[in-house]
Design an enzyme around this catalytic site. Structure first.
Site, PDB file in Angstrom:
ATOM      1  CG  LEU A 127      32.491  36.026  48.705  1.00  0.00           C
ATOM      2  CD1 LEU A 127      33.161  36.865  49.789  1.00  0.00           C
ATOM      3  CD2 LEU A 127      32.054  34.673  49.268  1.00  0.00           C
TER       4      LEU A 127
ATOM      5  CG  HIS B   5      42.554  42.479  40.812  1.00  0.00           C
ATOM      6  ND1 HIS B   5      41.982  41.267  40.482  1.00  0.00           N
ATOM      7  CD2 HIS B   5      42.876  43.082  39.643  1.00  0.00           C
ATOM      8  CE1 HIS B   5      41.949  41.158  39.167  1.00  0.00           C
ATOM      9  NE2 HIS B   5      42.472  42.243  38.631  1.00  0.00           N
TER      10      HIS B   5
HETATM   11  C1  GRF Z   1      47.762  36.939  44.298  1.00  0.00           C
HETATM   12  O1  GRF Z   1      48.454  37.283  43.135  1.00  0.00           O
HETATM   13  C2  GRF Z   1      46.453  37.651  44.362  1.00  0.00           C
HETATM   14  O2  GRF Z   1      46.514  38.975  43.933  1.00  0.00           O
HETATM   15  C3  GRF Z   1      45.657  36.822  43.401  1.00  0.00           C
HETATM   16  O3  GRF Z   1      46.019  35.494  43.704  1.00  0.00           O
HETATM   17  C4  GRF Z   1      47.348  35.476  44.224  1.00  0.00           C
HETATM   18  C5  GRF Z   1      47.293  34.806  45.562  1.00  0.00           C
HETATM   19  O4  GRF Z   1      48.516  34.495  46.100  1.00  0.00           O
HETATM   20  N1  GRF Z   1      44.259  37.109  43.446  1.00  0.00           N
HETATM   21  P1  GRF Z   1      48.657  33.923  47.581  1.00  0.00           P
HETATM   22  O5  GRF Z   1      47.668  32.759  47.710  1.00  0.00           O
HETATM   23  O6  GRF Z   1      48.349  35.020  48.560  1.00  0.00           O
HETATM   24  O7  GRF Z   1      50.066  33.444  47.665  1.00  0.00           O
END
Ligand code: GRF
Length: 186
Positions: A92, A108
């Site tokens: 963003l 993250h």
């Molecule tokens: C998670 O591992 C998050 O940290 C990363 O993408 C994944 C998303 O998983 N950025 P979800 O869509 O919440 O199942």
């Protein structure tokens, strides 16, 4: 009761965990709106099936600035206390980030400041790190660099794969995100 907006791009399992915790009264909030930048994201289907106002803003058809402006307009209709990025794979711009300064949060899949950006599991495996983990942090314009709110560590067990590592970590991510939002919304 606080209002949350959740931005997703995929499965939305973090979003679902947060929504469940809101419905169970663990988090003193309601998920007011879910926005996805991916039309086929399973999470957006889940949200609309569960009566959560849901929007798709397809980033492929518009400029970065237009994308941010449309998301901003949607968010302002719901007046959220917090904007949670949960598997939201879009960067963003400064305007929207500054509008929600101190209220926009991201999860993250690494122990930041280690491994900002993509492919964190692969990078942990390549380095044969003994420890992996996830971080919930405030969003600032610099990618994955905002103030850390809370982290969870996970010991690595070798041999393993990126897929297996991701599956192990995501369970911890969901617990971490729920815990952080519970604390922030108290
Ligand atoms: C998670 O591992 C998050 O940290 C990363 O993408 C994944 C998303 O998983 N950025 P979800 O869509 O919440 O199942």
């Amino acid at each position: 009761m606080k209002k949350l907006a959740i931005l997703i791009s995929g499965t939305g399992s973090n979003m679902i965990a947060i929504n469940d915790a809101c419905e169970e009264g663990i988090i003193n909030a309601e998920v007011a709106v879910v926005i996805s930048n991916v039309v086929s994201a399973p999470g957006i289907q889940y949200a609309s099936n569960n009566g959560i106002p849901s929007f798709v803003v397809d980033h492929r058809r518009i400029s970065r600035q237009s994308f941010d402006e449309i998301v901003s307009v949607i968010l302002s209709q719901f007046n959220p206390d917090y904007v949670c990025l949960a598997g939201f794979m879009r960067i963003l711009g400064e305007d929207i980030i500054s509008r929600y300064e101190g209220r926009m949060i991201n999860i993250h899949p690494s122990l930041l400041p280690k491994y900002p950006g993509l492919n964190t599991h692969e990078r942990v495996l390549d380095a044969r790190d003994a420890q992996h983990g996830a971080t919930v942090h405030y969003v600032i314009p610099e990618l994955d660099a905002g103030p850390i709110i809370q982290q969870v560590a996970m010991p690595m067990i070798y041999p393993t794969t990126a897929k297996e590592t991701k599956q192990r970590l995501i369970r911890k991510e969901r617990q971490l995100y729920v815990q952080v939002m519970r604390d922030l919304c108290q």
